[in-house]
Write a protein that holds these residues in place. Structure first.
Motif, PDB file in Angstrom:
ATOM      1  N   UNK A  20       0.681  -1.213  -0.075  1.00  0.00           N
ATOM      2  CA  UNK A  20       0.068  -0.036   0.088  1.00  0.00           C
ATOM      3  C   UNK A  20       1.494   0.817  -0.014  1.00  0.00           C
ATOM      4  N   UNK A  21       1.909   0.998   1.229  1.00  0.00           N
ATOM      5  CA  UNK A  21       2.622   2.293   0.698  1.00  0.00           C
ATOM      6  C   UNK A  21       3.064   2.601  -0.894  1.00  0.00           C
ATOM      7  N   UNK A  22       3.971   1.469  -1.641  1.00  0.00           N
ATOM      8  CA  UNK A  22       4.289   1.966  -2.515  1.00  0.00           C
ATOM      9  C   UNK A  22       3.475   2.436  -3.354  1.00  0.00           C
ATOM     10  N   UNK A  23       1.945   2.190  -3.233  1.00  0.00           N
ATOM     11  CA  UNK A  23       0.653   2.217  -4.286  1.00  0.00           C
ATOM     12  C   UNK A  23       0.026   4.543  -4.262  1.00  0.00           C
ATOM     13  N   UNK A  24       0.560   4.477  -2.537  1.00  0.00           N
ATOM     14  CA  UNK A  24      -0.154   5.756  -2.342  1.00  0.00           C
ATOM     15  C   UNK A  24       1.355   6.376  -2.518  1.00  0.00           C
ATOM     16  N   UNK A  25       2.567   6.264  -2.005  1.00  0.00           N
ATOM     17  CA  UNK A  25       3.540   7.605  -1.725  1.00  0.00           C
ATOM     18  C   UNK A  25       4.416   7.970  -3.059  1.00  0.00           C
ATOM     19  N   UNK A  26       4.229   7.877  -3.851  1.00  0.00           N
ATOM     20  CA  UNK A  26       5.113   8.529  -4.886  1.00  0.00           C
ATOM     21  C   UNK A  26       4.833  10.064  -5.205  1.00  0.00           C
ATOM     22  N   UNK A  27       6.343  10.400  -5.325  1.00  0.00           N
ATOM     23  CA  UNK A  27       6.312  11.662  -4.973  1.00  0.00           C
ATOM     24  C   UNK A  27       5.977  12.928  -3.815  1.00  0.00           C
ATOM     25  N   UNK A  28       5.605  11.967  -2.856  1.00  0.00           N
ATOM     26  CA  UNK A  28       5.745  12.465  -2.083  1.00  0.00           C
ATOM     27  C   UNK A  28       7.216  12.105  -0.624  1.00  0.00           C
ATOM     28  N   UNK A  29       7.050  13.246   0.139  1.00  0.00           N
ATOM     29  CA  UNK A  29       8.071  13.296   1.596  1.00  0.00           C
ATOM     30  C   UNK A  29       7.078  12.244   2.231  1.00  0.00           C
ATOM     31  N   UNK A  30       8.535  10.815   2.769  1.00  0.00           N
ATOM     32  CA  UNK A  30       7.707  10.459   3.577  1.00  0.00           C
ATOM     33  C   UNK A  30       9.036   9.531   5.087  1.00  0.00           C
ATOM     34  N   UNK A  54      11.952  -1.803   5.734  1.00  0.00           N
ATOM     35  CA  UNK A  54      10.866  -2.394   4.750  1.00  0.00           C
ATOM     36  C   UNK A  54      10.363  -1.501   4.176  1.00  0.00           C
ATOM     37  N   UNK A  55       9.383  -0.916   4.986  1.00  0.00           N
ATOM     38  CA  UNK A  55       8.720   0.718   4.628  1.00  0.00           C
ATOM     39  C   UNK A  55       9.569   2.100   3.914  1.00  0.00           C
ATOM     40  N   UNK A  56      10.517   1.977   3.811  1.00  0.00           N
ATOM     41  CA  UNK A  56      10.872   2.712   3.666  1.00  0.00           C
ATOM     42  C   UNK A  56      11.985   2.555   2.087  1.00  0.00           C
ATOM     43  N   UNK A  57      12.493   1.165   2.039  1.00  0.00           N
ATOM     44  CA  UNK A  57      12.464   0.259   1.000  1.00  0.00           C
ATOM     45  C   UNK A  57      11.368   0.372  -0.508  1.00  0.00           C
ATOM     46  N   UNK A  58       9.895  -0.090   0.217  1.00  0.00           N
ATOM     47  CA  UNK A  58       9.231   0.630  -0.369  1.00  0.00           C
ATOM     48  C   UNK A  58       8.783   1.518  -1.103  1.00  0.00           C
ATOM     49  N   UNK A  59       8.583   2.556   0.329  1.00  0.00           N
ATOM     50  CA  UNK A  59       9.085   3.999  -0.231  1.00  0.00           C
ATOM     51  C   UNK A  59       9.456   3.859  -1.347  1.00  0.00           C
ATOM     52  N   UNK A  60      10.780   4.202  -1.782  1.00  0.00           N
ATOM     53  CA  UNK A  60      12.170   4.223  -2.548  1.00  0.00           C
ATOM     54  C   UNK A  60      11.167   4.054  -3.472  1.00  0.00           C
ATOM     55  N   UNK A  61      10.607   3.061  -3.952  1.00  0.00           N
ATOM     56  CA  UNK A  61      10.797   1.871  -4.999  1.00  0.00           C
ATOM     57  C   UNK A  61       9.210   3.279  -5.571  1.00  0.00           C
TER      58      UNK A  61
END
Length: 70
Positions: free
Chosen positions: A32-42, A51-58
């Motif tokens: 879900x993080x990968x689906x929602x985070x594009x272009x954001x600051x996390x 795990x969440x950071x790596x997925x956010x970077x992806x």
């Protein structure tokens, strides 16, 4: 070896106990993080394993801050 999610793989001894902090049950949340985070600051305030950071970077976020580094 087991897959944490679509992009991360880890090694853990599941017979002796899963005390790695990798939390297999968080697969849907990391996706879900990968689906929602594009272009954001996390901010990953509880970034024990990243795990969440790596997925956010992806997801091509602008920036990721991990809790232990803040």
């Amino acid at each position: 070896r087991y897959r944490l999610d679509d992009i991360n793989e880890a090694i853990a001894d599941l017979k002796q106990g899963q005390k790695t902090g990798l939390f297999i049950d968080q697969r849907p949340a990391r996706k879900r993080v990968r689906e929602l985070a594009k272009g954001l600051r996390v901010l990953d305030a509880f970034a024990y394993s990243g795990g969440f950071s790596v997925n956010a970077l992806a997801a091509k976020v602008r920036e990721v801050l991990d809790g232990p580094t803040v």
